[in-house]
Motif scaffolding. Structure first.
Motif, PDB file in Angstrom:
ATOM      1  N   LEU A  21       0.713  -1.297   0.144  1.00  0.00           N
ATOM      2  CA  LEU A  21      -0.030  -0.123   0.123  1.00  0.00           C
ATOM      3  C   LEU A  21       0.816   1.139  -0.130  1.00  0.00           C
ATOM      4  O   LEU A  21       1.918   1.383   0.676  1.00  0.00           O
ATOM      5  CB  LEU A  21      -0.775  -0.094   1.392  1.00  0.00           C
ATOM      6  N   SER A  22       0.538   2.442  -0.672  1.00  0.00           N
ATOM      7  CA  SER A  22       0.870   3.597  -0.538  1.00  0.00           C
ATOM      8  C   SER A  22       0.512   4.358   0.500  1.00  0.00           C
ATOM      9  O   SER A  22      -0.458   3.878   1.144  1.00  0.00           O
ATOM     10  CB  SER A  22       0.488   4.468  -1.866  1.00  0.00           C
ATOM     11  N   ALA A  23       1.127   5.273   1.137  1.00  0.00           N
ATOM     12  CA  ALA A  23       0.553   5.997   2.215  1.00  0.00           C
ATOM     13  C   ALA A  23      -0.658   6.550   1.918  1.00  0.00           C
ATOM     14  O   ALA A  23      -1.428   6.514   3.139  1.00  0.00           O
ATOM     15  CB  ALA A  23       1.609   7.337   2.506  1.00  0.00           C
ATOM     16  N   GLU A  24      -1.170   7.057   0.548  1.00  0.00           N
ATOM     17  CA  GLU A  24      -2.259   7.578   0.492  1.00  0.00           C
ATOM     18  C   GLU A  24      -3.193   6.431   0.552  1.00  0.00           C
ATOM     19  O   GLU A  24      -4.513   6.765   1.132  1.00  0.00           O
ATOM     20  CB  GLU A  24      -2.376   8.159  -0.906  1.00  0.00           C
ATOM     21  N   GLN A  25      -3.245   5.238  -0.049  1.00  0.00           N
ATOM     22  CA  GLN A  25      -4.097   4.254   0.176  1.00  0.00           C
ATOM     23  C   GLN A  25      -4.343   3.825   1.944  1.00  0.00           C
ATOM     24  O   GLN A  25      -5.581   3.650   2.250  1.00  0.00           O
ATOM     25  CB  GLN A  25      -3.689   3.066  -0.455  1.00  0.00           C
ATOM     26  N   VAL A  26      -3.244   3.893   2.518  1.00  0.00           N
ATOM     27  CA  VAL A  26      -3.452   3.761   4.028  1.00  0.00           C
ATOM     28  C   VAL A  26      -4.213   4.646   4.699  1.00  0.00           C
ATOM     29  O   VAL A  26      -5.179   4.467   5.580  1.00  0.00           O
ATOM     30  CB  VAL A  26      -2.118   3.480   4.750  1.00  0.00           C
ATOM     31  N   HIS A  27      -3.915   6.130   4.186  1.00  0.00           N
ATOM     32  CA  HIS A  27      -4.715   7.094   4.696  1.00  0.00           C
ATOM     33  C   HIS A  27      -6.334   7.022   4.478  1.00  0.00           C
ATOM     34  O   HIS A  27      -6.897   7.095   5.455  1.00  0.00           O
ATOM     35  CB  HIS A  27      -4.326   8.415   4.102  1.00  0.00           C
ATOM     36  N   ASP A  28      -6.496   6.457   3.206  1.00  0.00           N
ATOM     37  CA  ASP A  28      -7.825   6.385   2.790  1.00  0.00           C
ATOM     38  C   ASP A  28      -8.610   5.128   3.493  1.00  0.00           C
ATOM     39  O   ASP A  28      -9.827   5.314   4.343  1.00  0.00           O
ATOM     40  CB  ASP A  28      -8.088   5.902   1.381  1.00  0.00           C
ATOM     41  N   LEU A  29      -7.833   4.050   4.158  1.00  0.00           N
ATOM     42  CA  LEU A  29      -8.542   3.103   4.952  1.00  0.00           C
ATOM     43  C   LEU A  29      -8.414   3.692   6.347  1.00  0.00           C
ATOM     44  O   LEU A  29      -9.760   3.223   6.939  1.00  0.00           O
ATOM     45  CB  LEU A  29      -7.508   1.969   5.065  1.00  0.00           C
ATOM     46  N   VAL A  30      -7.717   4.359   6.949  1.00  0.00           N
ATOM     47  CA  VAL A  30      -7.842   4.614   8.367  1.00  0.00           C
ATOM     48  C   VAL A  30      -8.661   6.082   8.565  1.00  0.00           C
ATOM     49  O   VAL A  30      -9.148   6.374   9.524  1.00  0.00           O
ATOM     50  CB  VAL A  30      -6.572   4.975   9.089  1.00  0.00           C
ATOM     51  N   GLU A  31      -8.795   6.848   7.500  1.00  0.00           N
ATOM     52  CA  GLU A  31      -9.733   8.099   7.517  1.00  0.00           C
ATOM     53  C   GLU A  31     -11.298   7.774   7.946  1.00  0.00           C
ATOM     54  O   GLU A  31     -11.544   8.571   8.606  1.00  0.00           O
ATOM     55  CB  GLU A  31      -9.610   8.847   6.410  1.00  0.00           C
TER      56      GLU A  31
END
Length: 125
Positions: A21-31
């Motif tokens: 995962l990219s940091a952006e994808q992780v951000h989308d998951l945790v947001e």
């Protein structure tokens, strides 16, 4: 290191997804669970988890840095068209490359092989 709810959620998202995962994808998951978490917090936490050895940075040419929960020694394949990254479970002796790097004055922290090409989906088109 302090254990915070943000760090726990970011670690859990990376482990539960099981991919690269990219940091952006992780951000989308945790947001969705932690509204207001910043992209910088996610990236800093992923970098910290990587430095602590509980996550791994995967550098893929032409794409953003990816992170994965799998930390054992393994290699990757990267699609040059779509950017997909996948694990490559193959025994590849990298000791000679590490030794040559040391002989040239470089201090290696590890080595892995990245195979570039086209994934099955992109090859079919």
């Amino acid at each position: 290191m302090r254990v915070t709810s943000q760090r726990l959620l970011i670690d859990r998202a990376l482990r539960e997804h099981g991919g690269h995962l990219s940091a952006e994808q992780v951000h989308d998951l945790v947001e969705t669970v932690l509204p207001g978490v910043t992209q910088q917090t996610v990236y800093s936490t992923l970098a910290l988890l990587s430095d602590l050895g509980v996550a791994r940075r995967v550098s893929a040419p032409g794409s953003s840095t990816r992170f994965e929960a799998r930390t054992d020694a393994h290699h990757h394949v990267v699609c040059e068209r779509c950017g997909a990254v996948a694990d490559l479970d193959a025994r590849v002796p990298v000791a000679k490359a590490v030794a040559a790097a040391r002989e040239s004055g470089f201090t290696p922290s590890g080595a892995s092989v990245t195979v570039l090409g086209l994934c099955a989906a992109c090859s079919a088109h």
